[in-house]
Design a protein around this motif. Structure first.
Motif, PDB file in Angstrom:
ATOM      1  N   TYR A   1      28.326 -12.779  24.075  1.00 45.13           N
ATOM      2  CA  TYR A   1      27.507 -11.736  24.677  1.00 45.13           C
ATOM      3  C   TYR A   1      27.385 -10.606  23.671  1.00 45.13           C
ATOM      4  CZ  TYR A   1      28.331 -14.411  28.866  1.00 45.13           C
ATOM      5  OH  TYR A   1      28.390 -15.426  29.772  1.00 45.13           O
ATOM      6  N   GLY A   2      26.297 -10.634  22.905  1.00 45.55           N
ATOM      7  CA  GLY A   2      26.177  -9.787  21.735  1.00 45.55           C
ATOM      8  C   GLY A   2      26.219  -8.298  21.985  1.00 45.55           C
ATOM      9  N   PHE A   3      25.762  -7.815  23.150  1.00 47.73           N
ATOM     10  CA  PHE A   3      25.690  -6.390  23.379  1.00 47.73           C
ATOM     11  C   PHE A   3      26.998  -5.809  23.902  1.00 47.73           C
ATOM     12  CE2 PHE A   3      20.906  -6.919  24.004  1.00 47.73           C
ATOM     13  CZ  PHE A   3      20.664  -6.584  22.680  1.00 47.73           C
ATOM     14  N   LEU A   4      27.921  -6.661  24.329  1.00 42.77           N
ATOM     15  CA  LEU A   4      29.226  -6.139  24.726  1.00 42.77           C
ATOM     16  C   LEU A   4      30.017  -5.843  23.462  1.00 42.77           C
ATOM     17  CD1 LEU A   4      30.125  -8.408  27.751  1.00 42.77           C
ATOM     18  CD2 LEU A   4      29.807  -5.949  27.786  1.00 42.77           C
ATOM     19  N   TYR A   5      30.493  -4.637  23.373  1.00 44.88           N
ATOM     20  CA  TYR A   5      31.110  -4.199  22.127  1.00 44.88           C
ATOM     21  C   TYR A   5      32.367  -4.999  21.818  1.00 44.88           C
ATOM     22  CZ  TYR A   5      28.203  -0.138  23.125  1.00 44.88           C
ATOM     23  OH  TYR A   5      27.148   0.677  23.402  1.00 44.88           O
ATOM     24  N   PRO A   6      32.557  -5.396  20.577  1.00 45.32           N
ATOM     25  CA  PRO A   6      33.811  -6.058  20.206  1.00 45.32           C
ATOM     26  C   PRO A   6      34.957  -5.063  20.238  1.00 45.32           C
ATOM     27  CG  PRO A   6      32.513  -5.592  18.260  1.00 45.32           C
ATOM     28  CD  PRO A   6      31.657  -5.244  19.438  1.00 45.32           C
TER      29      PRO A   6
ATOM     30  N   CYS B   1      22.782  -6.019  28.730  1.00 40.56           N
ATOM     31  CA  CYS B   1      21.466  -5.405  28.504  1.00 40.56           C
ATOM     32  C   CYS B   1      21.536  -3.894  28.577  1.00 40.56           C
ATOM     33  CB  CYS B   1      20.472  -5.937  29.523  1.00 40.56           C
ATOM     34  SG  CYS B   1      20.017  -7.663  29.281  1.00 40.56           S
ATOM     35  N   ILE B   2      22.249  -3.380  29.557  1.00 41.67           N
ATOM     36  CA  ILE B   2      22.355  -1.928  29.707  1.00 41.67           C
ATOM     37  C   ILE B   2      23.021  -1.307  28.493  1.00 41.67           C
ATOM     38  CG2 ILE B   2      23.520  -0.086  31.000  1.00 41.67           C
ATOM     39  CD1 ILE B   2      23.054  -1.828  33.525  1.00 41.67           C
ATOM     40  N   ARG B   3      24.093  -1.909  28.033  1.00 39.13           N
ATOM     41  CA  ARG B   3      24.801  -1.342  26.882  1.00 39.13           C
ATOM     42  C   ARG B   3      23.964  -1.489  25.610  1.00 39.13           C
ATOM     43  NH1 ARG B   3      31.182  -2.508  27.195  1.00 39.13           N
ATOM     44  NH2 ARG B   3      31.302  -0.340  26.483  1.00 39.13           N
ATOM     45  N   GLY B   4      23.190  -2.549  25.534  1.00 37.99           N
ATOM     46  CA  GLY B   4      22.308  -2.702  24.391  1.00 37.99           C
ATOM     47  C   GLY B   4      21.222  -1.637  24.381  1.00 37.99           C
TER      48      GLY B   4
ATOM     49  N   ASP C   1      20.620  10.754  28.908  1.00 33.89           N
ATOM     50  CA  ASP C   1      19.677   9.661  29.109  1.00 33.89           C
ATOM     51  C   ASP C   1      20.325   8.520  29.891  1.00 33.89           C
ATOM     52  OD1 ASP C   1      16.954   8.406  28.099  1.00 33.89           O
ATOM     53  OD2 ASP C   1      18.491   6.879  27.769  1.00 33.89           O
ATOM     54  N   SER C   2      21.590   8.255  29.601  1.00 25.65           N
ATOM     55  CA  SER C   2      22.299   7.180  30.314  1.00 25.65           C
ATOM     56  C   SER C   2      22.478   7.520  31.782  1.00 25.65           C
ATOM     57  CB  SER C   2      23.670   6.941  29.668  1.00 25.65           C
ATOM     58  OG  SER C   2      23.517   6.358  28.395  1.00 25.65           O
ATOM     59  N   MET C   3      22.748   8.799  32.063  1.00 25.94           N
ATOM     60  CA  MET C   3      22.875   9.220  33.459  1.00 25.94           C
ATOM     61  C   MET C   3      21.550   9.091  34.189  1.00 25.94           C
ATOM     62  SD  MET C   3      25.234  12.643  33.141  1.00 25.94           S
ATOM     63  CE  MET C   3      25.163  12.926  34.913  1.00 25.94           C
ATOM     64  N   ALA C   4      20.450   9.407  33.508  1.00 33.05           N
ATOM     65  CA  ALA C   4      19.134   9.385  34.147  1.00 33.05           C
ATOM     66  C   ALA C   4      18.614   7.972  34.375  1.00 33.05           C
ATOM     67  CB  ALA C   4      18.141  10.176  33.296  1.00 33.05           C
ATOM     68  N   ASN C   5      18.903   7.054  33.453  1.00 37.83           N
ATOM     69  CA  ASN C   5      18.266   5.738  33.487  1.00 37.83           C
ATOM     70  C   ASN C   5      19.159   4.588  33.913  1.00 37.83           C
ATOM     71  OD1 ASN C   5      15.686   6.646  32.635  1.00 37.83           O
ATOM     72  ND2 ASN C   5      16.448   6.839  30.549  1.00 37.83           N
ATOM     73  N   HIS C   6      20.458   4.840  34.024  1.00 37.71           N
ATOM     74  CA  HIS C   6      21.374   3.759  34.439  1.00 37.71           C
ATOM     75  C   HIS C   6      22.375   4.321  35.444  1.00 37.71           C
ATOM     76  CE1 HIS C   6      19.698   1.318  31.221  1.00 37.71           C
ATOM     77  NE2 HIS C   6      19.924   2.305  30.394  1.00 37.71           N
TER      78      HIS C   6
ATOM     79  N   GLY D   1      13.014   6.521  45.173  1.00 42.45           N
ATOM     80  CA  GLY D   1      11.927   6.968  44.317  1.00 42.45           C
ATOM     81  C   GLY D   1      12.249   6.947  42.850  1.00 42.45           C
ATOM     82  N   GLU D   2      13.547   6.980  42.506  1.00 36.02           N
ATOM     83  CA  GLU D   2      13.907   6.996  41.103  1.00 36.02           C
ATOM     84  C   GLU D   2      13.506   5.713  40.402  1.00 36.02           C
ATOM     85  OE1 GLU D   2      16.026   6.810  43.576  1.00 36.02           O
ATOM     86  OE2 GLU D   2      17.501   5.255  43.210  1.00 36.02           O
ATOM     87  N   GLU D   3      13.283   4.627  41.142  1.00 39.25           N
ATOM     88  CA  GLU D   3      12.946   3.366  40.516  1.00 39.25           C
ATOM     89  C   GLU D   3      11.655   3.465  39.705  1.00 39.25           C
ATOM     90  OE1 GLU D   3      14.727   0.893  40.248  1.00 39.25           O
ATOM     91  OE2 GLU D   3      16.091   0.739  41.927  1.00 39.25           O
ATOM     92  N   VAL D   4      10.767   4.381  40.082  1.00 43.11           N
ATOM     93  CA  VAL D   4       9.487   4.483  39.406  1.00 43.11           C
ATOM     94  C   VAL D   4       9.665   4.889  37.956  1.00 43.11           C
ATOM     95  CG1 VAL D   4       7.305   5.751  39.354  1.00 43.11           C
ATOM     96  CG2 VAL D   4       8.232   4.973  41.515  1.00 43.11           C
ATOM     97  N   THR D   5      10.737   5.598  37.669  1.00 49.25           N
ATOM     98  CA  THR D   5      10.951   6.010  36.281  1.00 49.25           C
ATOM     99  C   THR D   5      11.433   4.867  35.428  1.00 49.25           C
ATOM    100  OG1 THR D   5      13.242   6.674  36.714  1.00 49.25           O
ATOM    101  CG2 THR D   5      11.520   8.342  37.002  1.00 49.25           C
ATOM    102  N   GLY D   6      11.972   3.829  36.069  1.00 50.08           N
ATOM    103  CA  GLY D   6      12.388   2.625  35.335  1.00 50.08           C
ATOM    104  C   GLY D   6      13.658   2.826  34.578  1.00 50.08           C
ATOM    105  N   GLU D   7      14.160   1.730  33.993  1.00 53.65           N
ATOM    106  CA  GLU D   7      15.362   1.758  33.145  1.00 53.65           C
ATOM    107  C   GLU D   7      15.011   1.309  31.771  1.00 53.65           C
ATOM    108  OE1 GLU D   7      18.538  -0.388  34.895  1.00 53.65           O
ATOM    109  OE2 GLU D   7      18.816   1.044  36.487  1.00 53.65           O
TER     110      GLU D   7
END
Length: 263
Positions: free
Chosen positions: A28-33, A97-100, A125-130, A257-263
């Motif tokens: 799983y490439g995006f999970l940090y080693p 995906c989120i961490r990537g 940004d992480s707080m707003a989108n995830h 409603g926050e879903e409209v802003t997307g991730e």
């Protein structure tokens, strides 16, 4: 500690260790080693310079990565309007995906704003989108440092110690959230009864009325650049939710409603 709690603790430790080892195999490439450490330049001459330890990237361990996956898996099961994972691999993929995305966004912001401010903006940004995924350790440290400086009255506003600039009053859009809610009203009413609520002036006027907005204002917001793509994504999510929870997802778009802003 009683015997039952001790047994639960032993089981939890065993699960975290096993899952951590599985994740650390590298598929799983995006999970940090682990261990992972990044050192950023410390600037003692900056007007508001963060403490040196803030600029050191955190270690992550297989145990921490495993805990994030378990959190993602558990929360999806307890939230009625979230996708219900059918297997752990789906939760692992989402965390990856989120961490990537976070890593890519951090890179973009630090290149544009520099290390100090860039990392604070990445945390925001992480707080707003995830919203439903735990912040990275470095995000918590940065936000905590900024909050502490503000609460101690060492700075005038949150983030000043990272050289965050205030939004200009001329740039502040105080009705953006209301326009978004009006757009969601259009989306929901048309989605659930397109015959009664076709997309048009009457529906735009109906959606804007509670917010004191004209039909033309709602129409512009509905067809604003990128909005149609976001609504398509929201529709896809709602299709999935209604398949899984046919009795409870009817107003998911309007309630979230926050879903409209997307991730």
């Amino acid at each position: 500690m009683d015997d039952e709690l001790k047994a639960i603790q032993d089981d939890l430790d065993n699960v975290l260790e096993r899952l951590g080892k599985y994740l650390n195999r590298g598929q799983y490439g995006f999970l940090y080693p682990s261990p992972r450490r990044r050192t950023y330049e410390y600037k003692p001459t900056a007007p508001y310079s963060p403490a040196a330890w803030i600029l050191d990237g955190p270690y992550t361990s297989p145990r921490e990565d495993a805990a994030r996956v378990i959190f993602q898996y558990a929360c999806a099961h307890q939230r009625k309007k979230s996708i219900h994972y059918t297997n752990m691999a789906q939760a692992i993929f989402d965390v990856s995906c989120i961490r990537g995305k976070r890593e890519q966004r951090t890179k973009e912001l630090t290149e544009k704003h520099g290390e100090d401010l860039g990392h604070l903006l990445a945390a925001m940004d992480s707080m707003a989108n995830h919203r439903l995924h735990p912040l990275e350790t470095r995000h918590i440290q940065l936000l905590g440092f900024a909050a502490d400086a503000y609460l101690r009255k060492e700075v005038e506003y949150f983030g000043q110690n990272f050289e965050l600039q205030l939004n200009s009053k001329r740039e502040v859009d105080r009705k953006a959230s209301q326009r978004r809610l009006a757009v969601l009203t259009v989306f929901n009413k048309h989605r659930h009864d397109p015959g009664r609520y076709p997309i048009g002036e009457a529906l735009f006027e109906l959606a804007g009325e509670p917010f004191g907005m004209s039909a033309s204002v709602v129409k512009r917001a509905y067809y604003a650049p990128g909005m149609q793509q976001e609504l398509v994504r929201l529709g896809t999510k709602m299709d999935e939710l209604e398949t899984l929870h046919p009795s409870g997802a009817g107003n998911a778009g309007l309630n979230r409603g926050e879903e409209v802003t997307g991730e």
